[in-house]
Design an enzyme around this catalytic site. Sequence first.
Site, PDB file in Angstrom:
ATOM      1  N   ARG A  58      -1.850   9.116  -3.831  1.00 26.84           N
ATOM      2  CA  ARG A  58      -3.077   8.692  -4.530  1.00 26.84           C
ATOM      3  C   ARG A  58      -4.166   8.317  -3.531  1.00 26.84           C
ATOM      4  O   ARG A  58      -5.350   8.627  -3.724  1.00 26.84           O
ATOM      5  CB  ARG A  58      -2.751   7.521  -5.452  1.00 26.84           C
ATOM      6  CG  ARG A  58      -3.919   7.045  -6.308  1.00 26.84           C
ATOM      7  CD  ARG A  58      -3.441   6.115  -7.403  1.00 26.84           C
ATOM      8  NE  ARG A  58      -4.550   5.613  -8.206  1.00 26.84           N
ATOM      9  CZ  ARG A  58      -4.948   4.345  -8.214  1.00 26.84           C
ATOM     10  NH1 ARG A  58      -4.320   3.435  -7.476  1.00 26.84           N
ATOM     11  NH2 ARG A  58      -5.962   3.964  -8.958  1.00 26.84           N
ATOM     12  N   HIS A  62      -7.923   9.966  -3.397  1.00 24.79           N
ATOM     13  CA  HIS A  62      -9.125   9.140  -3.518  1.00 24.79           C
ATOM     14  C   HIS A  62      -9.986   9.207  -2.268  1.00 24.79           C
ATOM     15  O   HIS A  62     -11.202   9.014  -2.341  1.00 24.79           O
ATOM     16  CB  HIS A  62      -8.737   7.693  -3.831  1.00 24.79           C
ATOM     17  CG  HIS A  62      -8.326   7.491  -5.252  1.00 24.79           C
ATOM     18  ND1 HIS A  62      -8.578   6.327  -5.951  1.00 24.79           N
ATOM     19  CD2 HIS A  62      -7.694   8.305  -6.124  1.00 24.79           C
ATOM     20  CE1 HIS A  62      -8.117   6.446  -7.192  1.00 24.79           C
ATOM     21  NE2 HIS A  62      -7.558   7.636  -7.308  1.00 24.79           N
ATOM     22  N   ASN A  90     -10.078   1.643  -6.914  1.00 24.01           N
ATOM     23  CA  ASN A  90      -9.191   1.582  -5.747  1.00 24.01           C
ATOM     24  C   ASN A  90      -8.521   0.227  -5.530  1.00 24.01           C
ATOM     25  O   ASN A  90      -7.728   0.073  -4.600  1.00 24.01           O
ATOM     26  CB  ASN A  90      -9.972   1.948  -4.476  1.00 24.01           C
ATOM     27  CG  ASN A  90     -10.266   3.427  -4.385  1.00 24.01           C
ATOM     28  OD1 ASN A  90      -9.665   4.232  -5.095  1.00 24.01           O
ATOM     29  ND2 ASN A  90     -11.201   3.795  -3.523  1.00 24.01           N
TER      30      ASN A  90
END
Length: 315
Positions: A58, A62, A90
């Site tokens: 992830r 991102h 985040n």
Amino acid sequence: MAATLVSLALSILFISSSVNALSLNYYDKTCPHLESAVTDAVKNGIVNDKTVPAALLRMHFHDCFIRGCDASVLLESKGNQKAEKDGPPNISLHAFYVINNAKKAVEELCPGVVSCADILALAARDAVALSGGPTWQVPKGRKDGRISKAADTSQLPAPVFNITQLQQSFSQRGLNLNDLVALSGGHTLGFAHCSSFQNRIHNFNGSVDIDPSLKSTFAATLRSICPEHNKVRSAGITLDSTTTAFDNAYYKLLLKGKSIFSSDEALLSTPKTKALVSKFASSQEEFDNAFVKSMIKMSSIPGGQEIRLDCRKVR
């Protein structure tokens, strides 16, 4: 299958390297033991925390979706200047220590040579491979960025996006519908907090409380885990039934009305994307091949200007 994955990697490499100056042998002479050092750091992280693979994958996504794959997601905030890692999407990112440990080990081997962006790309690959998924050769030569702004995290595709919004978000980064469906399979390692899917199980619209695309028994389970006035920030559910294994269970669950995010359900809203979901649900090999191809494509999005000595701050 391994040979197929390598050939896919090489074919994508020839396309990307001419544009982004990435290559498989970028550090062969300057840091030959780079990859083993990164792999060791990821393995050590997993020993202590089984969620590390999902976190690293992830984190890489991102990072690449803001200014390209430049490790800007690793930078720390400075006073009132909030960095990406402190942006709303985040805040739940974790396992940064794994990348910091990998960077420390790499710096001891070859000081000032390897970018944090390359380390993150390698760690994401290892996260998949060490979870039973495919492996691939990672093109290298990324540079680290100097800019990281929390406000920019609004550019990330959101769990409430419909297919049009998802397609626009991906196309802006040179990624197509095939990439969208393949990369969404990374959710096989993921976890969803209640806040990211409350819209589907409480007050869905003016006349219906629950998203009708959800299987009723599954919706009831989600509502029991995430009541309407839930106050537990850590509450949530894994994104598929085999959360520590990289497999195609995610796609099988989509077809059974057991998607978590609106953005997951959106993959069933067009004939092309639904066909891809069905193909990946019926064949692990098809999914593995597509995922590898799309990961190499995404992780080759350019960005960055320098080699950081510390992944948490610019030089």
